[in-house]
Write a protein that holds these residues in place. Structure first.
Motif, PDB file in Angstrom:
ATOM      1  N   UNK A  16      24.919   9.501  16.890  1.00 42.71           N
ATOM      2  CA  UNK A  16      23.600   9.715  16.303  1.00 42.71           C
ATOM      3  C   UNK A  16      23.192  11.175  16.397  1.00 42.71           C
ATOM      4  N   UNK A  17      24.133  12.029  16.067  1.00 38.79           N
ATOM      5  CA  UNK A  17      23.884  13.461  16.057  1.00 38.79           C
ATOM      6  C   UNK A  17      22.821  13.781  14.997  1.00 38.79           C
ATOM      7  N   UNK A  18      21.860  14.602  15.350  1.00 36.14           N
ATOM      8  CA  UNK A  18      20.816  15.006  14.403  1.00 36.14           C
ATOM      9  C   UNK A  18      21.417  16.051  13.461  1.00 36.14           C
ATOM     10  N   UNK A  19      21.370  15.820  12.158  1.00 38.45           N
ATOM     11  CA  UNK A  19      21.930  16.790  11.207  1.00 38.45           C
ATOM     12  C   UNK A  19      20.966  17.973  11.042  1.00 38.45           C
ATOM     13  N   UNK A  20      21.090  18.949  11.923  1.00 43.54           N
ATOM     14  CA  UNK A  20      20.115  20.039  12.020  1.00 43.54           C
ATOM     15  C   UNK A  20      19.862  20.716  10.676  1.00 43.54           C
ATOM     16  N   UNK A  21      20.898  21.035   9.930  1.00 42.65           N
ATOM     17  CA  UNK A  21      20.709  21.819   8.711  1.00 42.65           C
ATOM     18  C   UNK A  21      19.937  21.077   7.623  1.00 42.65           C
ATOM     19  N   UNK A  22      19.924  19.750   7.670  1.00 40.47           N
ATOM     20  CA  UNK A  22      19.130  19.001   6.690  1.00 40.47           C
ATOM     21  C   UNK A  22      17.841  18.447   7.293  1.00 40.47           C
ATOM     22  N   UNK A  23      17.748  18.354   8.610  1.00 39.27           N
ATOM     23  CA  UNK A  23      16.572  17.769   9.265  1.00 39.27           C
ATOM     24  C   UNK A  23      15.577  18.816   9.760  1.00 39.27           C
ATOM     25  N   UNK A  24      15.921  20.100   9.623  1.00 39.39           N
ATOM     26  CA  UNK A  24      15.063  21.133  10.192  1.00 39.39           C
ATOM     27  C   UNK A  24      15.231  22.457   9.460  1.00 39.39           C
ATOM     28  N   UNK A  25      14.295  23.334   9.724  1.00 34.93           N
ATOM     29  CA  UNK A  25      14.404  24.733   9.328  1.00 34.93           C
ATOM     30  C   UNK A  25      14.809  25.490  10.580  1.00 34.93           C
ATOM     31  N   UNK A  26      15.811  26.344  10.459  1.00 39.59           N
ATOM     32  CA  UNK A  26      16.313  27.082  11.611  1.00 39.59           C
ATOM     33  C   UNK A  26      15.991  28.565  11.428  1.00 39.59           C
ATOM     34  N   UNK A  27      15.320  29.124  12.411  1.00 36.74           N
ATOM     35  CA  UNK A  27      14.974  30.547  12.420  1.00 36.74           C
ATOM     36  C   UNK A  27      15.776  31.226  13.519  1.00 36.74           C
ATOM     37  N   UNK A  28      16.292  32.407  13.243  1.00 38.12           N
ATOM     38  CA  UNK A  28      17.084  33.123  14.241  1.00 38.12           C
ATOM     39  C   UNK A  28      16.715  34.603  14.180  1.00 38.12           C
ATOM     40  N   UNK A  29      16.741  35.261  15.335  1.00 40.68           N
ATOM     41  CA  UNK A  29      16.308  36.655  15.399  1.00 40.68           C
ATOM     42  C   UNK A  29      17.263  37.606  14.691  1.00 40.68           C
ATOM     43  N   UNK A  30      18.566  37.312  14.669  1.00 39.25           N
ATOM     44  CA  UNK A  30      19.512  38.133  13.910  1.00 39.25           C
ATOM     45  C   UNK A  30      20.815  37.367  13.755  1.00 39.25           C
ATOM     46  N   UNK A  31      21.638  37.792  12.808  1.00 38.34           N
ATOM     47  CA  UNK A  31      22.964  37.215  12.662  1.00 38.34           C
ATOM     48  C   UNK A  31      23.887  38.255  12.043  1.00 38.34           C
ATOM     49  N   UNK A  32      25.124  38.266  12.528  1.00 35.26           N
ATOM     50  CA  UNK A  32      26.126  39.191  12.015  1.00 35.26           C
ATOM     51  C   UNK A  32      26.635  38.694  10.670  1.00 35.26           C
ATOM     52  N   UNK A  33      26.997  39.627   9.804  1.00 40.19           N
ATOM     53  CA  UNK A  33      27.559  39.258   8.514  1.00 40.19           C
ATOM     54  C   UNK A  33      28.822  38.415   8.726  1.00 40.19           C
ATOM     55  N   UNK A  34      28.893  37.299   8.041  1.00 42.27           N
ATOM     56  CA  UNK A  34      30.044  36.409   8.157  1.00 42.27           C
ATOM     57  C   UNK A  34      29.955  35.422   9.301  1.00 42.27           C
ATOM     58  N   UNK A  35      28.879  35.504  10.094  1.00 39.96           N
ATOM     59  CA  UNK A  35      28.707  34.597  11.237  1.00 39.96           C
ATOM     60  C   UNK A  35      27.265  34.063  11.263  1.00 39.96           C
ATOM     61  N   UNK A  36      26.871  33.325  10.214  1.00 40.34           N
ATOM     62  CA  UNK A  36      25.487  32.840  10.122  1.00 40.34           C
ATOM     63  C   UNK A  36      25.183  31.740  11.139  1.00 40.34           C
ATOM     64  N   UNK A  37      23.913  31.508  11.352  1.00 43.68           N
ATOM     65  CA  UNK A  37      23.478  30.485  12.308  1.00 43.68           C
ATOM     66  C   UNK A  37      23.975  29.102  11.887  1.00 43.68           C
ATOM     67  N   UNK A  38      24.203  28.880  10.615  1.00 46.65           N
ATOM     68  CA  UNK A  38      24.718  27.577  10.151  1.00 46.65           C
ATOM     69  C   UNK A  38      26.040  27.231  10.821  1.00 46.65           C
ATOM     70  N   UNK A  39      26.813  28.233  11.238  1.00 46.25           N
ATOM     71  CA  UNK A  39      28.088  27.965  11.917  1.00 46.25           C
ATOM     72  C   UNK A  39      27.900  27.179  13.206  1.00 46.25           C
ATOM     73  N   UNK A  40      26.780  27.344  13.878  1.00 50.72           N
ATOM     74  CA  UNK A  40      26.532  26.625  15.130  1.00 50.72           C
ATOM     75  C   UNK A  40      26.274  25.138  14.897  1.00 50.72           C
ATOM     76  N   UNK A  41      26.008  24.770  13.645  1.00 52.26           N
ATOM     77  CA  UNK A  41      25.669  23.386  13.334  1.00 52.26           C
ATOM     78  C   UNK A  41      26.665  22.726  12.378  1.00 52.26           C
ATOM     79  N   UNK A  42      27.798  23.384  12.146  1.00 53.48           N
ATOM     80  CA  UNK A  42      28.802  22.762  11.270  1.00 53.48           C
ATOM     81  C   UNK A  42      29.673  21.815  12.097  1.00 53.48           C
TER      82      UNK A  42
END
Length: 158
Positions: free
Chosen positions: A15-41
């Motif tokens: 019953x993992x919560x599908x973060x990318x569809x169930x929420x808005x994710x805000x992050x202070x910074x991200x490197x090119x090619x390494x977006x925050x979405x990678x943490x939730x794939x």
């Protein structure tokens, strides 16, 4: 020899919560090619995709759920193959729309490229009516020039 503290082949909560569809994710910074979405794939374990901060120093991640959630399990993975450091994370939850947060857990991940390149922690929790989750990351307790990384963050209701 390299050590990974977790059997990443173990099944994650059904019953993992599908973060990318169930929420808005805000992050202070991200490197090119390494977006925050990678943490939730779906990639986890050694060599998986990662979120990597776009600048050194402390980073913040806020998950703002579209509907209130129950969280019973938190699993976090971090991999670091390049430098020796101790990354400290603080996870807090809000039940009032993000106005105030209550610290849920605090963890240190210690890395050494020769011995320990990754860690995974799994916590059972009991959090109800959660509207927001905040993750604060200090990439290294001793230095200010390190970059924060996060391989995966799994929140589940089981």
């Amino acid at each position: 020899m390299r050590t990974w503290f977790h059997d990443s082949s173990q099944a994650y909560p059904e019953r993992e919560i599908p973060i990318l569809s169930a929420a808005t994710v805000l992050v202070s910074s991200e490197a090119e090619g390494h977006p925050i979405a990678n943490a939730f794939d779906d990639t986890r374990g050694p060599g998986a995709t990662q979120w990597i901060a776009g600048e050194p120093g402390e980073q913040k991640l806020i998950i703002s759920f579209h509907q209130v959630q129950t969280i019973r399990r938190v699993t976090m993975e971090v991999e670091e193959r390049e430098s020796s450091r101790t990354q400290e994370v603080h996870l807090a939850v809000s039940s009032n729309g993000g106005e105030t947060y209550r610290e849920l857990l605090r963890q240190e991940f210690t890395f050494n490229p020769d011995t320990t390149t990754g860690e995974c922690e799994d916590w059972a929790v009991a959090e109800f009516n959660v509207t927001h989750v905040k993750l604060s990351i200090r990439p290294d307790k001793g230095r200010h020039d390190c970059i924060a990384k996060l391989t995966s963050l799994v929140l589940a209701d089981a």
